[in-house]
Design a protein around this motif. Structure first.
Motif, mmCIF file in Angstrom:
data_model
loop_
_atom_site.group_PDB
_atom_site.id
_atom_site.type_symbol
_atom_site.label_atom_id
_atom_site.label_comp_id
_atom_site.label_asym_id
_atom_site.label_seq_id
_atom_site.Cartn_x
_atom_site.Cartn_y
_atom_site.Cartn_z
ATOM 1 N N ILE A 17 0.850 -1.213 0.000
ATOM 2 C CA ILE A 17 0.000 0.000 0.000
ATOM 3 C C ILE A 17 0.872 1.243 0.000
ATOM 4 N N ILE A 18 1.905 1.245 0.814
ATOM 5 C CA ILE A 18 2.787 2.414 0.890
ATOM 6 C C ILE A 18 3.475 2.653 -0.451
ATOM 7 N N ILE A 19 3.944 1.562 -1.058
ATOM 8 C CA ILE A 19 4.611 1.701 -2.360
ATOM 9 C C ILE A 19 3.638 2.237 -3.405
ATOM 10 N N SER A 20 2.391 1.717 -3.395
ATOM 11 C CA SER A 20 1.387 2.166 -4.372
ATOM 12 C C SER A 20 1.069 3.643 -4.184
ATOM 13 N N MET A 21 0.914 4.034 -2.893
ATOM 14 C CA MET A 21 0.614 5.441 -2.638
ATOM 15 C C MET A 21 1.777 6.330 -3.052
ATOM 16 N N SER A 22 2.998 5.830 -2.837
ATOM 17 C CA SER A 22 4.167 6.608 -3.234
ATOM 18 C C SER A 22 4.211 6.776 -4.751
ATOM 19 N N MET A 23 3.904 5.678 -5.457
ATOM 20 C CA MET A 23 3.881 5.773 -6.909
ATOM 21 C C MET A 23 2.783 6.725 -7.381
ATOM 22 N N TYR A 24 1.625 6.684 -6.733
ATOM 23 C CA TYR A 24 0.519 7.603 -7.080
ATOM 24 C C TYR A 24 0.959 9.044 -6.853
ATOM 25 N N GLN A 25 1.631 9.239 -5.695
ATOM 26 C CA GLN A 25 2.106 10.587 -5.369
ATOM 27 C C GLN A 25 3.155 11.055 -6.385
ATOM 28 N N ALA A 26 3.965 10.115 -6.829
ATOM 29 C CA ALA A 26 5.073 10.485 -7.710
ATOM 30 C C ALA A 26 4.661 10.631 -9.165
ATOM 31 N N THR A 27 3.578 9.958 -9.580
ATOM 32 C CA THR A 27 3.227 9.982 -11.004
ATOM 33 C C THR A 27 1.840 10.565 -11.260
ATOM 34 N N VAL A 28 0.804 10.031 -10.622
ATOM 35 C CA VAL A 28 -0.570 10.448 -10.917
ATOM 36 C C VAL A 28 -0.820 11.881 -10.479
ATOM 37 N N VAL A 29 -0.407 12.203 -9.254
ATOM 38 C CA VAL A 29 -0.652 13.561 -8.747
ATOM 39 C C VAL A 29 0.030 14.607 -9.636
ATOM 40 N N PRO A 30 1.311 14.430 -9.999
ATOM 41 C CA PRO A 30 1.928 15.418 -10.906
ATOM 42 C C PRO A 30 1.213 15.516 -12.251
ATOM 43 N N ASN A 31 0.769 14.373 -12.802
ATOM 44 C CA ASN A 31 0.074 14.418 -14.086
ATOM 45 C C ASN A 31 -1.220 15.216 -13.981
ATOM 46 N N GLN A 32 -1.972 14.966 -12.895
ATOM 47 C CA GLN A 32 -3.218 15.703 -12.707
ATOM 48 C C GLN A 32 -2.941 17.193 -12.492
ATOM 49 N N ASN A 33 -1.915 17.496 -11.730
ATOM 50 C CA ASN A 33 -1.575 18.904 -11.495
ATOM 51 C C ASN A 33 -1.077 19.582 -12.771
ATOM 52 N N ARG A 69 -4.948 27.076 -8.082
ATOM 53 C CA ARG A 69 -4.781 26.135 -6.965
ATOM 54 C C ARG A 69 -5.165 24.736 -7.440
ATOM 55 N N TYR A 70 -4.502 23.739 -6.849
ATOM 56 C CA TYR A 70 -4.781 22.352 -7.205
ATOM 57 C C TYR A 70 -5.969 21.853 -6.390
ATOM 58 N N PRO A 71 -6.656 20.820 -6.878
ATOM 59 C CA PRO A 71 -7.762 20.253 -6.098
ATOM 60 C C PRO A 71 -7.232 19.646 -4.789
#
Length: 892
Positions: free
Chosen positions: A23-39, A80-82
C-alpha cells in the motif's frame, strides 16, 4: 499443553507487514506519477485560460486607445490544485504580470499637406511604447510560454525560441490606415489571485493625419518587437497586399515599408496615434503643436467683412488638447481680431474672428508658447489675410455671394479616369446683380501645380476647357490653347483667370442676378513633376477660390471661399443613377419577402422608374409582384430541394434617361418544417463627416432560433475602400457599434450572420445585408425593433441657439422618455455638409431639460440633423426622433 513450538502467528504478521508495504509503495507511486500528471493538467488549463484572457486584454487596449472611458480586463495570475486527503500538493501556482520596456515605435519618410501640422509631422515621428507580459511559475508544466501583448498583437514566446500568435489579428495596419497604439505606464502584479488591468487612454486617437512619402523614400514603420519577421509578415498579409511593400527585420525591430504609389499617384495613408496607460506613472500629454483646422492659405475679405479662423492645439500624438491658453496678434493695421476665449475648448480648438479694417495684408498669429511668434515652429501658426477695398454689402458678405456647399471632384473628357476636375456653385443672395470678372483658384496642397483640360478639339463644354462658368445670363469659358502634354502653371498663391481675357478662347463676363446661381467648372489639376504629369484625384482636397465681381454701382470687389471637394457628383454632365438594394435576401420556401430598392439615388437629379426582373431561377417557379415599384414582393416556390439562390436584377432610370443595374440574390431556404431564424436590423448613421469618422450603430433582433444557435456575427465593409469592422455577440438581440476611422461618404455593406452549431460544425443559418452611405443620414427601410415593453420618446424639443457671427453652433434640447425597458438615450447633432462639428452624447436619465447637445462649435449656416435615440436594456435602438435644420439661430 505445550505451544512453544507453534509458529503459525508469525505468518499472519509477515503478511500484514507485506500488505502494508505494498500500500505504501502504491501510494508513493501515485504521489510520484498520478498527482503530478493531474496537477500538470490543472496548470495547462490555467495557461489556456490566460491565453483567452490576453485576447480580451488585447481588445481592451486597442479599443481604449480611441475612447475616453477605461476598459478593464482580468488576468488569472495563478491557480490552486484540487484538495487531496491522503496525498500532498505543492504550493499554489503564482504568476507575474508586468510591463516591460520595448523601445521606440517610429514612422519615417513622411510628410503631410495639412497646414502647420507639417511643422511637427514632416520627416518622421517617434514614440516610446511598452509590452505587457505574463510569466507563470508552474510546479510541473515544463516549458510554459511567456504570454505577451505588444503593438496590437498577442502571442506566446517560448524559451526554445518558438513563438505563436494567439490569433491572426493585428490592427497596426489596415489598408491605408496606420493605427499606432502606444502602451505606457508601470504595472506589476504577482500572486495567485486575479489581476485587474484598467486600460485608459491618456491621449485618445481622435484625429487622423494624412501622410505620404517624402523625398527620402517610402513611408516606413519601425516596430520594436520580439516577434519574428515571418510572424509579422503573416499577420500583415491579410488585406494589406496592396499597401505593405516589404517586411524586414533589423536588430530588435521589424521595418515595415509601405507602398509609395498606387496607379501612378503617391499613396496617402491615414495616421492615427493613441496612447494607453496601464498601471501608473504616465502624465497627461501636454500641448505640443498648433495647427489651423481649415487650412492656412491666404484668406481674402472685404473692408468691414469678417472671417472666422479656427486653430487647434494638439499633443505629440496629434490629438487635441483642451484648456490651453493661446495668444493671438495681428501684424499691421488692416485687420482687427477677436478671440472667442482665452483657452481651447473640449476639442482643442479656439476661434478668432477677423474683421477687415482697411485695404492691405495682415497675418493673424497664434502661439501657446510665449509672445514671441515664429510661424515656422510647431508651437506657432499663422494665417495671412488680404483685405480689399470697398464697402461691406448686405446678406452674406460683399456682393451677397454664398457658396452652396456643393463642391465635387469629377473626371473630365480627357483620356484618364481620375476625378481631377472640381465643380462648385455660388449663389447671389444680395439685392443687386453681380458681374463676374475673374477667378483665382488655389489648391491648398502646393504640390498641385498644373491645370490642363487635355482635350484636343471638342465642343468647349464643361470638362473640355480649363474654366467654364454657367450662369442664367449666358455661359462663359476660358480655354488655354496648349498641347496635351503642357500645363498652365498654378503658382503657390493660386492661378488667376480673367474670364474674358485669359487663354486663347474667352467669353463675356457672366451676370448673376439676385437669387440666381452660377456654376464653375475647373478642369483638371496635375502634379507636373513626373513625365507627362500626374493627374490628381481632387476628392477630399481643399481649395480656396477668390471671385472678383462688379456691382451695378461700378464698385469692384472680391470674395474668397474655402471648401473641400466631395466625391459625390452634384451637377453638370449627367451622372448615371446609383441602384441600391437591401439584399441579399433570405426567404423560406412557400413564403414571400419584400425587396427594397428605395435607397437608390441620382446625384444630379432623381430616380424616375424602377424595374425588377428575375434573371436566374433554378426552380423556374419564383415570381415578382409589382416589379415596377421600388419595393416589389418576391414570391418563393412552394418547395425546394436544399437552399436555392435566385438572382434578381434592379434597373433604375434617372430624369435624364440614364439607366443603371444591380443584381442581388434571394436565397429560398429548404425549411424541412423548421423555420429559419428571422433577422430584423436597423443601422443608425451617426457619422462625423468633418473628421472622416463613420459611426454606425447596428441594432438587431434574431427570432425563431433553436438550441443550435451559437452567436451573431456583424460586420461592416466599405464597397469603395478598405474601411471595415467586425463584432460577435452571443445574444440574439442587441447592438454593436462600428467606427472604422475613415471612409466618410463611402457605401458600406452591413451584414448580420446567424451562426448555428451542428453535427458537422458551425454554419450560417440565416443572413441579411443592408447598405448605407456614411453620410450622417439613416438609410431607408430600417426595422422597428421596439417591443411592447420598450420605452419610447414622449417629447423632444430642440432649440437652435447658434451665433452665426462667431460661427458657433449651439443646439439645446428638452426630452422625456416613457416608462418601459430603458438603458440610455443618445443625443446627436450631426453636420451634414462636412464643414462643421458633429457631437453625440449619452445620458441615462429618462427626462431632462436644457441639455446642450452641441455648444459653441464650428459649423454655423450649415445643415444639421439633430435628434435623440433610445436604447433598451439589450442595447438595441427602439425609438428615434430627428429634425433637419440649418444652424442659423432660428427654429427649428
Amino acid at each position: 499443553m505445550d505451544f512453544r513450538g507453534d509458529e503459525r502467528a508469525v505468518t499472519v504478521q509477515i503478511g500484514a507487514v507485506l500488505l502494508f508495504g505494498i500500500i505504501i509503495i502504491s501510494m508513493s507511486m501515485y504521489q510520484a506519477t498520478v498527482v503530478p500528471n493531474q496537477n500538470e493538467q490543472v496548470e495547462f488549463l490555467h495557461n489556456q485560460e490566460v491565453h483567452d484572457q490576453f485576447e480580451s486584454l488585447r481588445g481592451a487596449i486597442i479599443e481604449s486607445s480611441s475612447e475616453t472611458t477605461p476598459r478593464p480586463s482580468t488576468v488569472s495570475l495563478g491557480t490552486r490544485y484540487p484538495s487531496r486527503t491522503l496525498f500532498v500538493n505543492p504550493g499554489p501556482v503564482s504568476g507575474t504580470l508586468q510591463t516591460r520596456e520595448l523601445g521606440s515605435l517610429t514612422v519615417t519618410n513622411v510628410e503631410t499637406t495639412e497646414a502647420e501640422t507639417s511643422d511637427y509631422v514632416n520627416g518622421g515621428l517617434s514614440y516610446e511604447t511598452k509590452s505587457l507580459e505574463y510569466r507563470p511559475d508552474y510546479n510541473v508544466l515544463q516549458s510554459a510560454p511567456t504570454t505577451v501583448y505588444e503593438n496590437t498583437v498577442s502571442y506566446n514566446r517560448f524559451d526554445t525560441g518558438y513563438e505563436g500568435t494567439l490569433n491572426d489579428g493585428q490592427s497596426l495596419i489596415n489598408g491605408r490606415t496606420i493605427s499606432l497604439v502606444l502602451l505606457q505606464g508601470d504595472y506589476s502584479e504577482n500572486g495567485v489571485g486575479s489581476a485587474t488591468v484598467d486600460a485608459q487612454a491618456v491621449s485618445p486617437a481622435t484625429r487622423t493625419v494624412p501622410v505620404t512619402r517624402d523625398a527620402s523614400g517610402n513611408v516606413t514603420i519601425s516596430v520594436p518587437t520580439e516577434l519574428s519577421e515571418d510572424a509579422w509578415r503573416e499577420l500583415l498579409a491579410e488585406g494589406n497586399d496592396d499597401y505593405v511593400h516589404s517586411v524586414d527585420r533589423s536588430g530588435d525591430r521589424v521595418e515595415i515599408e509601405m507602398q509609395g504609389e498606387e496607379g501612378g499617384d503617391s499613396v496617402t495613408y491615414n495616421l492615427r496615434v493613441g496612447a494607453v496607460e496601464v498601471g501608473s506613472g504616465v502624465d497627461e500629454p501636454a500641448a505640443y503643436y498648433l495647427t489651423v483646422v481649415d487650412g492656412a492659405s491666404t484668406r481674402s475679405i472685404g473692408s468691414g467683412d469678417t472671417e472666422t479662423l479656427t486653430f487647434e492645439v494638439r499633443d505629440r500624438y496629434n490629438n487635441p488638447v483642451s484648456g490651453v491658453s493661446v495668444n493671438f496678434s495681428a501684424s499691421g493695421g488692416s485687420v482687427s481680431i477677436d478671440p472667442e476665449g482665452p483657452t481651447t475648448d473640449s476639442e482643442g480648438r479656439i476661434r478668432v474672428t477677423v474683421t477687415g479694417e482697411s485695404a492691405g495684408t495682415a497675418e493673424v498669429l497664434g502661439s501657446f508658447d510665449d509672445a514671441t511668434f515664429t510661424p515656422s515652429t510647431r508651437q506657432d501658426a499663422g494665417v495671412e489675410v488680404s483685405v480689399s477695398s470697398g464697402e461691406a454689402a448686405e446678406s452674406g458678405g460683399v456682393g451677397g455671394l454664398l457658396y452652396e456647399n456643393d463642391a465635387v471632384a469629377r473626371d473630365g473628357d480627357d483620356s484618364f479616369s481620375t476625378p481631377g476636375g472640381v465643380e462648385f456653385s455660388l449663389r447671389n443672395v444680395g439685392s443687386d446683380s453681380v458681374e463676374l470678372l475673374s477667378v483665382v483658384v488655389n489648391p491648398h496642397d502646393d504640390s498641385i501645380d498644373g491645370l490642363s483640360d487635355r482635350v484636343d478639339g471638342g465642343d468647349d463644354d464643361p470638362g473640355e476647357t480649363e474654366l467654364y462658368v454657367e450662369s442664367p445670363s449666358g455661359d462663359a469659358l476660358v480655354d488655354y490653347q496648349i498641347t496635351q502634354n503642357e500645363f498652365v502653371d498654378v503658382p503657390e498663391d493660386g492661378l488667376a483667370i480673367d474670364i474674358d481675357e485669359s487663354g486663347d478662347i474667352g467669353g463675356s463676363n457672366p451676370v448673376v442676378g439676385s437669387g440666381e446661381s452660377a456654376r464653375f467648372y475647373v478642369y483638371e489639376f496635375y502634379e507636373t513633376g513626373g513625365f507627362g504629369g500626374t493627374n490628381v484625384d481632387m476628392t477630399g482636397e481643399w481649395l480656396s477660390v477668390r471671385v472678383t465681381y462688379r456691382l451695378p454701382s461700378g464698385l469692384v470687389d472680391a470674395k474668397t471661399f474655402s471648401f473641400e471637394a466631395n466625391a459625390q457628383p452634384e451637377g453638370g454632365v449627367n451622372a448615371p443613377p446609383t441602384p441600391r438594394t437591401t439584399g441579399p435576401y433570405s426567404v423560406p420556401e412557400g413564403e414571400s419577402i419584400q425587396l427594397d430598392g428605395s435607397g437608390s439615388s441620382d446625384s444630379d437629379g432623381s430616380i424616375t422608374s424602377y424595374s425588377w426582373s428575375i434573371t436566374d431561377d433554378p426552380t423556374g417557379q419564383a415570381s415578382l409582384s409589382n416589379p415596377s415599384s421600388a419595393r416589389p414582393t418576391f414570391n418563393a416556390p412552394d418547395s425546394v430541394s436544399g437552399d436555392t439562390d435566385v438572382t434578381v436584377e434592379l434597373t433604375v432610370t434617372d430624369d435624364d434617361g440614364a439607366t443603371s443595374r444591380r443584381t442581388t440574390t434571394v436565397t429560398v431556404t429548404d425549411t424541412d418544417g423548421t423555420p429559419s431564424p428571422s433577422v430584423s436590423m436597423r443601422v443608425d448613421d451617426l457619422t462625423d463627416i468633418q473628421t472622416n469618422n463613420p459611426d454606425f450603430v447596428v441594432s438587431y433582433d434574431i427570432g425563431d432560433t433553436n438550441a443550435s444557435f451559437e452567436r451573431v456575427e456583424v460586420r461592416a465593409d466599405s464597397t469603395e475602400g478598405s474601411a471595415s469592422g467586425f463584432a460577435q455577440q452571443s445574444t440574439s438581440r442587441g447592438s454593436v457599434r462600428f467606427q472604422p476611422g475613415y471612409g466618410v461618404r463611402q457605401t458600406f455593406e452591413v451584414t448580420i450572420d446567424v451562426i448555428y452549431d451542428g453535427p458537422n460544425g458551425e454554419y450560417v443559418e440565416s443572413s441579411r445585408t443592408v447598405t448605407d452611405v456614411a453620410d450622417a443620414r439613416n438609410r431607408n427601410g430600417n426595422a422597428d425593433l421596439s417591443l411592447g415593453s420598450s420605452a419610447s420618446i414622449d417629447a423632444f424639443d430642440v432649440e437652435d441657439r447658434t451665433n452665426t457671427r462667431r460661427n458657433e453652433v449651439w443646439y439645446r434640447a428638452d426630452y422625456d422618455v416613457s416608462s418601459g425597458d430603458f438603458n440610455r438615450v443618445e443625443l446627436v447633432a450631426l453636420n451634414l455638409n462636412g464643414n462643421g462639428a458633429t457631437t453625440t452624447t449619452q445620458r441615462t436619465d429618462r427626462s431632462r431639460n436644457n441639455v446642450d447637445i452641441i455648444e459653441r462649435r464650428d459649423g454655423a449656416q450649415t445643415d444639421y440633423r439633430v435628434g435623440i435615440l433610445v436604447y433598451d436594456d439589450t442595447g438595441a435602438v427602439v425609438d428615434i426622433q430627428t429634425v433637419d435644420d440649418v444652424a442659423d439661430g432660428n427654429g427649428p
